[in-house]
Design an enzyme around this catalytic site. Structure first.
Site: not given
Length: 603
Positions: A388-390
């Site tokens: 999971f990013e940003g």
């Protein structure tokens, strides 16, 4: 992966005080310093950058003394806040050993004071006095060394002057500390309350590992088959009690089928890589069957959501129009089985730069579980990689304690992963690839609220990692696409060199106070759970690190050799290995990354 973060950081330096003299204390005055002889360990004292430790020799009085070690730009300062009376005279004394040892007081409300020992050798007594201001009710007394100097010793610190009195007394020490049946990585503790207590602090040796309001807690993140000693103290507005008697407990052996080692089948040092299976870019498409044997964990990039909030995750092979030469689904599945037969693990990676996932509702959580299960079952995979990013964590702005998350996107993610783990059992492989922004930056910033312009999501992965640490096979933080990050030496480290990887990894293996709050200490992870994440080539991401610098980082972390300016807090020969973005980019770069890994570890 494939995302660049720009993180602005700043640092400030404190100013020094001046020496002042004053009359000696009256006979009726009190000594207000708590644990000035360090007989109760570091109770009551706070030491910068973990620089302080209690030793039993040499001492000036009693059985203990403080030993503090400056490192880098840290001067080894240990301090204590003391309640005082306004408009009163106090005398501060301490016995010290070492050159350039300072004793002082700040926040006096008049002129802050300090004095120092100028020569090494035998114990010397330092003395200074000050008068508090008309409204001063608390001062901070401190002792520190000097930059680049050896460790120094301090003992028998006292601050003598008028007793401010007050109705709140120190709480009584807790009694009856007991340890229930340990697991391989955790120990449940309970104790009887201390009279007058409003909270409790739990110590493993001299390391604070938990602060709670109740009379029980479970200490996690421990090493299997290891004996630990624990103590607990009571706290209230007046301060901290002495610690309880020590209770020892031995963790159980590693479960050979447990998740901590990927079902017992990961090699001692593993190479992890991402395979571009669902998309193409400048690195070119690579068939599963053509992935070299160097790679021990292959993460399929990526399973992506049908919408940001649905929780519905889909995976499909790259279309022929985009990836000429792509294998058929049957060929792909057969190649996965062949890799697994050779002892490799193949996981579905969820997220990436474009795969934003927000499990803001229980319905989204349940859809996530069912859709991810469908992918795992269809392709016969070994587990899950959380990438999971940003904006996947853009709603994670309400938590202020990583040990008790409340925001839905965090709570539901933890619940979903635990459900998957329970469904597939002990052999389920769980890995995570957070960015430094969401992990190590929590050392400076964490939770909601104004952080000097910093994004309040900083450190938002910490509750996820902490809640899943007993289920976690590997974490490989992305040490790239990052700004400068402060290490435990309170210095900023930049991408691309050995020091950055050493400092970032040392934080995971040592533990660290979250947002500088020593009551919220993120416990260390086990070295076999940790790999270092790097880009395979200069094309793969900002922060590419040359093989020689990668090897320096490995030398320092696993052997305490070739360390640069950053000095680690331990040596971890069981460090699991390296992760790279990506296998495709490594092929593009002539397999430099994997060849260097094989050469270093003899693969």
């Amino acid at each position: 992966m494939r995302r660049a973060w720009s993180i602005l950081t700043a640092a400030a330096l404190a100013t020094a005080g001046f020496l002042a003299a004053g009359p000696p204390a009256a006979a009726a005055d009190a000594d207000l310093v708590r644990n000035g002889g360090f007989e109760a360990g570091l109770t009551g004292w706070s030491c910068s950058a973990g620089s302080g430790a209690v030793v039993t020799t040499p001492v000036h009085g009693g059985t203990s003394a403080l030993k503090a070690t400056p490192a880098g730009q840290d001067n080894g300062r240990c301090s204590q806040a003391v309640t005082v009376k306004p408009d009163s005279t106090y005398t501060l004394t301490a016995w010290v050993q070492g050159a350039y040892v300072y004793l002082g007081a700040t926040g006096t409300g008049t002129t802050d004071v300090s004095t120092w020992a100028q020569t090494p050798g035998a114990w010397k007594q330092l003395t200074t006095s000050f008068r508090t201001g008309a409204a001063t009710t608390s001062v901070t007394v401190y002792t520190n060394g000097w930059y680049g100097q050896p460790a120094h010793l301090t003992d028998d610190v006292s601050l003598v002057g008028p007793d401010p009195g007050g109705s709140v007394q120190l709480p009584a020490a807790p009694t009856g500390l007991t340890a229930a049946t340990p697991t391989s990585t955790s120990v449940p503790l309970s104790w009887q309350p201390g009279a007058g207590a409003t909270g409790y602090r739990v110590y493993r040796g001299d390391t604070l590992v938990a602060s709670v309001t109740g009379t029980s807690t479970t200490v996690t993140g421990l090493t299997p088959a290891t004996t630990y000693g624990f103590q607990v103290s009571a706290t209230n507005a007046a301060g901290e009690s002495p610690r309880s008697a020590v209770v020892t407990a031995t963790t159980g052996p590693t479960d050979p089928g447990g998740p901590g080692d990927g079902g017992g089948q990961l090699p001692p040092h593993a190479l992890v890589g991402y395979l571009h299976s669902s998309f193409a870019n400048g690195s070119g498409y690579l068939r599963m069957a053509d992935v070299p044997a160097s790679w021990d964990v292959i993460n399929l990039a990526f399973g992506e959501p049908t919408s940001v909030t649905s929780g519905d995750i889909r995976f499909q092979l790259c279309p022929v129009s985009e990836c000429p030469g792509v294998e058929t689904p049957a060929e792909f599945k057969a190649a996965i089985k062949a890799k697994q037969a050779a002892g490799k693990k193949v996981l579905i990676s969820i997220g990436g730069q474009n795969g934003q996932v927000q499990l803001a509702t229980t319905a989204a959580r349940d859809t996530f579980v069912s859709s991810v299960s469908k992918i795992i079952d269809e392709y016969g995979l070994n587990g899950l990689d959380i990438d999971f990013e940003g904006h996947s964590l853009s709603l994670a702005t309400g938590d202020t304690d990583f040990r008790a998350p409340t925001t839905p996107v965090i709570v539901n993610l933890i619940s979903a992963v635990k459900t998957l783990k329970a469904k597939y059992g002990a052999g389920f492989v769980l890995t995570m690839a957070p960015e430094t922004f969401f992990v190590q930056l929590g050392y400076q910033y964490y939770g909601s609220g104004p952080w000097g312009g910093q994004d309040p999501r900083a450190g938002a992965y910490l509750p996820v990692i902490h809640a899943l640490r007993d289920d976690l096979t590997l974490i490989h933080v992305q040490d790239y696409n990052s700004g400068s990050i402060m290490g435990l030496d309170n210095q900023y480290h930049s991408m691309g060199g050995a020091d950055f990887h050493i400092a970032m990894t040392d934080m995971l293996l040592t533990g660290f106070p979250v947002a500088g709050n020593t009551s919220r200490v993120f416990p260390p992870l086990r070295p076999e759970q940790v790999a270092i994440g790097l880009p395979a080539t200069t094309n793969a991401g900002n922060g590419h690190t040359a093989p020689a610098e990668v090897n320096k980082a490995l030398d320092c972390l696993t052997k305490k050799q070739n360390c640069g300016t950053y000095q680690t807090h331990g040596t971890w020969p069981a460090l699991r290995g390296l992760m790279t973005w990506s296998i495709n980019w490594d092929r593009f770069g002539g397999w430099e990354f994997s060849r260097n890994f094989d050469g270093y570890f003899g693969g």
